[in-house]
Design an enzyme around this catalytic site. Structure first.
Site, PDB file in Angstrom:
ATOM      1  N   ASP A  35       0.858  -1.192   0.000  1.00 20.16           N
ATOM      2  CA  ASP A  35       0.000   0.000   0.000  1.00 20.16           C
ATOM      3  C   ASP A  35       0.890   1.236   0.000  1.00 20.16           C
ATOM      4  O   ASP A  35       2.001   1.208   0.536  1.00 20.16           O
ATOM      5  CB  ASP A  35      -0.944   0.011   1.209  1.00 20.16           C
ATOM      6  CG  ASP A  35      -2.225   0.759   0.900  1.00 20.16           C
ATOM      7  OD1 ASP A  35      -3.274   0.109   0.701  1.00 20.16           O
ATOM      8  OD2 ASP A  35      -2.174   2.013   0.816  1.00 20.16           O
ATOM      9  N   THR A 130     -13.040  -3.801  -8.892  1.00 19.95           N
ATOM     10  CA  THR A 130     -14.208  -3.818  -9.775  1.00 19.95           C
ATOM     11  C   THR A 130     -13.986  -2.782 -10.868  1.00 19.95           C
ATOM     12  O   THR A 130     -13.789  -1.598 -10.573  1.00 19.95           O
ATOM     13  CB  THR A 130     -15.479  -3.486  -8.985  1.00 19.95           C
ATOM     14  OG1 THR A 130     -15.624  -4.462  -7.951  1.00 19.95           O
ATOM     15  CG2 THR A 130     -16.708  -3.490  -9.875  1.00 19.95           C
ATOM     16  N   ARG A 163     -18.523  -9.801   1.023  1.00 21.81           N
ATOM     17  CA  ARG A 163     -19.386  -8.803   1.662  1.00 21.81           C
ATOM     18  C   ARG A 163     -18.667  -8.290   2.892  1.00 21.81           C
ATOM     19  O   ARG A 163     -18.199  -9.102   3.705  1.00 21.81           O
ATOM     20  CB  ARG A 163     -20.723  -9.444   2.080  1.00 21.81           C
ATOM     21  CG  ARG A 163     -21.554  -9.924   0.915  1.00 21.81           C
ATOM     22  CD  ARG A 163     -22.597 -10.909   1.377  1.00 21.81           C
ATOM     23  NE  ARG A 163     -21.987 -12.102   1.974  1.00 21.81           N
ATOM     24  CZ  ARG A 163     -22.658 -13.111   2.527  1.00 21.81           C
ATOM     25  NH1 ARG A 163     -23.960 -13.072   2.569  1.00 21.81           N
ATOM     26  NH2 ARG A 163     -22.032 -14.156   3.045  1.00 21.81           N
ATOM     27  N   LYS A 218     -19.194  -9.158 -12.641  1.00 22.51           N
ATOM     28  CA  LYS A 218     -19.205  -8.389 -11.391  1.00 22.51           C
ATOM     29  C   LYS A 218     -20.215  -7.240 -11.450  1.00 22.51           C
ATOM     30  O   LYS A 218     -21.040  -7.069 -10.551  1.00 22.51           O
ATOM     31  CB  LYS A 218     -17.792  -7.843 -11.111  1.00 22.51           C
ATOM     32  CG  LYS A 218     -17.686  -6.962  -9.904  1.00 22.51           C
ATOM     33  CD  LYS A 218     -18.018  -7.684  -8.609  1.00 22.51           C
ATOM     34  CE  LYS A 218     -18.095  -6.698  -7.455  1.00 22.51           C
ATOM     35  NZ  LYS A 218     -18.545  -7.312  -6.212  1.00 22.51           N
ATOM     36  N   ASN A 222     -23.762  -7.058  -9.131  1.00 26.71           N
ATOM     37  CA  ASN A 222     -24.090  -5.970  -8.197  1.00 26.71           C
ATOM     38  C   ASN A 222     -25.339  -5.223  -8.650  1.00 26.71           C
ATOM     39  O   ASN A 222     -26.173  -4.829  -7.832  1.00 26.71           O
ATOM     40  CB  ASN A 222     -22.915  -5.002  -8.070  1.00 26.71           C
ATOM     41  CG  ASN A 222     -21.945  -5.453  -6.989  1.00 26.71           C
ATOM     42  OD1 ASN A 222     -22.110  -6.528  -6.416  1.00 26.71           O
ATOM     43  ND2 ASN A 222     -20.926  -4.657  -6.718  1.00 26.71           N
ATOM     44  N   CYS A 274     -19.672  -0.043  -2.778  1.00 27.36           N
ATOM     45  CA  CYS A 274     -19.783  -0.775  -4.046  1.00 27.36           C
ATOM     46  C   CYS A 274     -21.049  -0.466  -4.848  1.00 27.36           C
ATOM     47  O   CYS A 274     -20.952  -0.007  -5.980  1.00 27.36           O
ATOM     48  CB  CYS A 274     -19.669  -2.266  -3.784  1.00 27.36           C
ATOM     49  SG  CYS A 274     -18.010  -2.702  -3.229  1.00 27.36           S
ATOM     50  N   LYS A 277     -21.525   3.191  -6.537  1.00 26.46           N
ATOM     51  CA  LYS A 277     -20.564   3.535  -7.596  1.00 26.46           C
ATOM     52  C   LYS A 277     -20.615   2.517  -8.744  1.00 26.46           C
ATOM     53  O   LYS A 277     -20.476   2.893  -9.900  1.00 26.46           O
ATOM     54  CB  LYS A 277     -19.150   3.664  -7.026  1.00 26.46           C
ATOM     55  CG  LYS A 277     -18.416   2.369  -6.804  1.00 26.46           C
ATOM     56  CD  LYS A 277     -16.972   2.600  -6.404  1.00 26.46           C
ATOM     57  CE  LYS A 277     -16.279   1.293  -6.030  1.00 26.46           C
ATOM     58  NZ  LYS A 277     -16.240   0.280  -7.067  1.00 26.46           N
TER      59      LYS A 277
HETATM   60  P1  NAD Z   1     -10.121   0.712  -0.408  1.00 24.11           P
HETATM   61  O1  NAD Z   1     -10.217   2.122  -0.799  1.00 24.11           O
HETATM   62  O2  NAD Z   1     -10.551   0.279   0.971  1.00 24.11           O
HETATM   63  O3  NAD Z   1      -8.611   0.208  -0.596  1.00 24.11           O
HETATM   64  C1  NAD Z   1      -7.800   0.529  -1.695  1.00 24.11           C
HETATM   65  C2  NAD Z   1      -6.352   0.616  -1.206  1.00 24.11           C
HETATM   66  O4  NAD Z   1      -5.489   0.782  -2.337  1.00 24.11           O
HETATM   67  C3  NAD Z   1      -6.100   1.794  -0.272  1.00 24.11           C
HETATM   68  O5  NAD Z   1      -5.550   1.322   0.947  1.00 24.11           O
HETATM   69  C4  NAD Z   1      -5.113   2.662  -1.042  1.00 24.11           C
HETATM   70  O6  NAD Z   1      -4.191   3.316  -0.201  1.00 24.11           O
HETATM   71  C5  NAD Z   1      -4.423   1.629  -1.929  1.00 24.11           C
HETATM   72  N1  NAD Z   1      -3.754   2.200  -3.105  1.00 24.11           N
HETATM   73  C6  NAD Z   1      -4.238   3.111  -3.980  1.00 24.11           C
HETATM   74  N2  NAD Z   1      -3.301   3.383  -4.916  1.00 24.11           N
HETATM   75  C7  NAD Z   1      -2.223   2.616  -4.632  1.00 24.11           C
HETATM   76  C8  NAD Z   1      -0.935   2.461  -5.238  1.00 24.11           C
HETATM   77  N3  NAD Z   1      -0.584   3.141  -6.328  1.00 24.11           N
HETATM   78  N4  NAD Z   1      -0.072   1.596  -4.667  1.00 24.11           N
HETATM   79  C9  NAD Z   1      -0.411   0.907  -3.560  1.00 24.11           C
HETATM   80  N5  NAD Z   1      -1.609   1.010  -2.959  1.00 24.11           N
HETATM   81  C10 NAD Z   1      -2.505   1.858  -3.475  1.00 24.11           C
HETATM   82  O7  NAD Z   1     -10.950  -0.095  -1.485  1.00 24.11           O
HETATM   83  P2  NAD Z   1     -11.647  -1.518  -1.333  1.00 24.11           P
HETATM   84  O8  NAD Z   1     -12.924  -1.386  -0.609  1.00 24.11           O
HETATM   85  O9  NAD Z   1     -10.646  -2.515  -0.883  1.00 24.11           O
HETATM   86  O10 NAD Z   1     -12.012  -1.806  -2.860  1.00 24.11           O
HETATM   87  C11 NAD Z   1     -11.009  -2.077  -3.816  1.00 24.11           C
HETATM   88  C12 NAD Z   1     -11.676  -2.501  -5.109  1.00 24.11           C
HETATM   89  O11 NAD Z   1     -12.419  -3.704  -4.889  1.00 24.11           O
HETATM   90  C13 NAD Z   1     -12.663  -1.490  -5.672  1.00 24.11           C
HETATM   91  O12 NAD Z   1     -12.634  -1.537  -7.059  1.00 24.11           O
HETATM   92  C14 NAD Z   1     -14.000  -2.008  -5.159  1.00 24.11           C
HETATM   93  O13 NAD Z   1     -15.065  -1.611  -5.981  1.00 24.11           O
HETATM   94  C15 NAD Z   1     -13.791  -3.498  -5.230  1.00 24.11           C
HETATM   95  N6  NAD Z   1     -14.629  -4.268  -4.323  1.00 24.11           N
HETATM   96  C16 NAD Z   1     -14.848  -3.805  -3.059  1.00 24.11           C
HETATM   97  C17 NAD Z   1     -15.634  -4.567  -2.205  1.00 24.11           C
HETATM   98  C18 NAD Z   1     -15.929  -4.091  -0.798  1.00 24.11           C
HETATM   99  O14 NAD Z   1     -16.833  -4.641  -0.170  1.00 24.11           O
HETATM  100  N7  NAD Z   1     -15.213  -3.107  -0.292  1.00 24.11           N
HETATM  101  C19 NAD Z   1     -16.183  -5.795  -2.618  1.00 24.11           C
HETATM  102  C20 NAD Z   1     -15.895  -6.236  -3.912  1.00 24.11           C
HETATM  103  C21 NAD Z   1     -15.125  -5.458  -4.751  1.00 24.11           C
END
Ligand code: NAD
Length: 451
Positions: A35, A130, A163, A218, A222, A274, A277
């Site tokens: 990260d 996603t 989830r 996906k 959703n 999710c 968006k």
């Molecule tokens: P999040 O915002 O919680 O986490 C994303 C992480 O990526 C952050 O910690 C950020 O600091 C890091 N990041 C960004 N740019 C970076 C880089 N260049 N190098 C290293 N790290 C970097 O997001 P999330 O909830 O984990 O969701 C991530 C993806 O998964 C999204 O596309 C979301 O739609 C999808 N998704 C989320 C869920 C959910 O329930 N949260 C479920 C399924 C899919």
């Protein structure tokens, strides 16, 4: 290390990346989670967990101690060290509804710059975020531009269906694992990665498709779930106008196996990172390719109206909201998470604030994040404290502890026993017996006094 152990990088330590990384380590793989948020890395490296997710802390600690899981700030180092590179960065919405893919593009460039041959064959870059259909092509082009000419690699899509609140369990017990691939080599490699889960007696389906179909699965999933929520909310509104009871209607519908009972719970509408968006992104993608997916616009409209209907019920109950003391139970977008992104509670708090109400709020885990946005509210240590002296109590997130509240005690501490329930967690009969004036969704209001 087991024979089937692989070296995996997960870029992004958010809800998806951290859970994926920790769970893949638990399967026996060697995982580095990357990260670029120094604060988040600091928390992780000092044994903490930046999000609330049941079971995750134990899992992370166990695998860090076992030497299978580590954290790094460097995409370059993680790419060099791994055969699979999962990209799990955020894809937040832009003002026009499209997904902001700049984080993904950045990571694709950084990965490409350090990609070399893998230990067992070409490295596989896996889209976990996603993304809009065709993003895989862009990731591939971007990596090709940054990587030394002729570097072998594959791009795969492995959409995430976890989830929040049950993410760890969902990882180990999925209904299906979807992989979109360009070759049988990538399909076999992904199967090997997930083998301990696929070999489980419950045998989740391993669905292998092309990359574009996996991306579409996906968004389509959703969108369909959100459609079910908006559908039952529309039925709830008709119930309110006709004297029906939406709980009865939903049960009668859901027993049909073609429909199923899940996601037929009427309420204040969906929120979270999710659904909002992903729906607006999918609507825009369809438009951009020349298809008017009007149905999705209606799903979003109904969802927005549902919050307004809730605030109208508050006005109906109180007439004037200004200067009233209002308790709000539940701030997270759903139970078992501290995630407040697009939480309905934020809209409700904003509205109460604009109306000039005095707000008392309580959530089991999500109060700190909300405090920063609404410092004017009073944050309480229990539901009973939030109810003390209020003119009305609003139920916004269906935490189990709220359903278990002692109604007599609750009524005893409130100035006026008025409850507006956006999640239908109380039974109207029980509320009537306890002497509440009670408004819920798609069910007749309870008014003990003639008004
Ligand atoms: P999040 O915002 O919680 O986490 C994303 C992480 O990526 C952050 O910690 C950020 O600091 C890091 N990041 C960004 N740019 C970076 C880089 N260049 N190098 C290293 N790290 C970097 O997001 P999330 O909830 O984990 O969701 C991530 C993806 O998964 C999204 O596309 C979301 O739609 C999808 N998704 C989320 C869920 C959910 O329930 N949260 C479920 C399924 C899919």
């Amino acid at each position: 290390m087991t024979d089937r152990s692989d070296r995996v990088a997960v870029i992004g330590a958010g809800h998806v990346g951290l859970v994926t990384g920790a769970c893949l380590a638990e399967l026996g793989h060697h995982v580095v989670v990357v990260d670029n948020d120094a604060g988040k890395l600091e928390v992780l490296r000092s044994g903490g967990i930046p999000i609330f997710e049941p079971g995750l802390k134990e899992l992370v600690t166990r695998n860090v101690d076992a030497g299978r899981l580590r954290f790094s700030p460097s995409v370059a180092e993680a790419t060099e060290a791994s055969d699979f590179i999962f990209i799990a960065v955020g894809t937040p919405p832009r003002p026009d509804g499209t997904a902001d893919l700049s984080f993904l593009e950045r990571v694709s460039r950084d990965v490409g710059a350090r990609l070399g041959p893998g230990s067992r064959g070409p490295k596989i870059v896996v889209e976990k975020s996603t993304v809009p259909v065709n993003t895989g092509d862009q990731v591939k082009r971007t990596i090709q531009r940054s990587a030394p000419a002729g570097t072998p690699f594959e791009v795969a899509s492995n959409p995430e269906f976890l989830r929040e609140g049950s993410a760890v369990n969902d990882f180990f017990h999925p209904d299906r694992i979807v992989v979109g691939v360009e070759s049988s080599y990538a399909a076999d490699a992904m199967r090997r990665l997930y083998a301990p889960i696929l070999d489980d007696p419950r045998h989740p389906e391993f669905v292998v498709t092309d990359v574009r179909s996996a991306e579409l699965i996906k968004h389509a999933s959703n969108s369909f779930l959100a459609l079910k929520i908006s559908f039952i909310n529309a039925i709830a509104n008709i119930c309110e106008l006709t004297g029906g009871n939406v709980e009865h209607v939903a049960r009668g519908m859901g027993l049909d196996p073609r429909i199923g009972p899940s996601f037929l719970h009427a309420g204040i509408g969906y929120g979270g990172f999710c659904f909002p968006k992903d729906l607006s992104a999918f609507h825009r993608i369809a438009k951009d390719v020349g298809y008017d997916f009007h149905l999705l616009q209606e799903v979003m409209n109904i969802n927005a109206q549902q919050r307004q209907r809730f605030t109208r019920k508050v006005e109906e109950a109180l007439w004037v909201v200004r200067d009233k003391v209002i308790g709000v139970l539940g701030l997270a977008f759903k139970p078992q998470t501290d995630d407040i992104r697009e939480a309905p509670a934020l809209d409700i708090l904003r509205w109460l604030s604009e109306q000039g109400a005095r707000i008392k709020a309580y959530d089991p885990v999500a109060m700190e994040q909300v405090r920063a946005l609404f410092p004017e509210a009073q944050y309480c240590t229990s539901a009973y404290q939030a109810a003390e002296g209020v003119d009305a109590l609003l139920l916004v997130t269906e935490w189990e502890e709220f359903a278990a509240l002692d109604l007599k005690r609750l009524r005893g501490v409130m100035r006026h026993p008025i409850v507006i329930d956006g999640r239908n967690i109380f039974s109207p009969d029980a509320m009537a017996v306890a002497g509440f004036e009670y408004y819920s969704v798609g069910r007749a209001p309870v008014r003990p006094m003639k008004v």
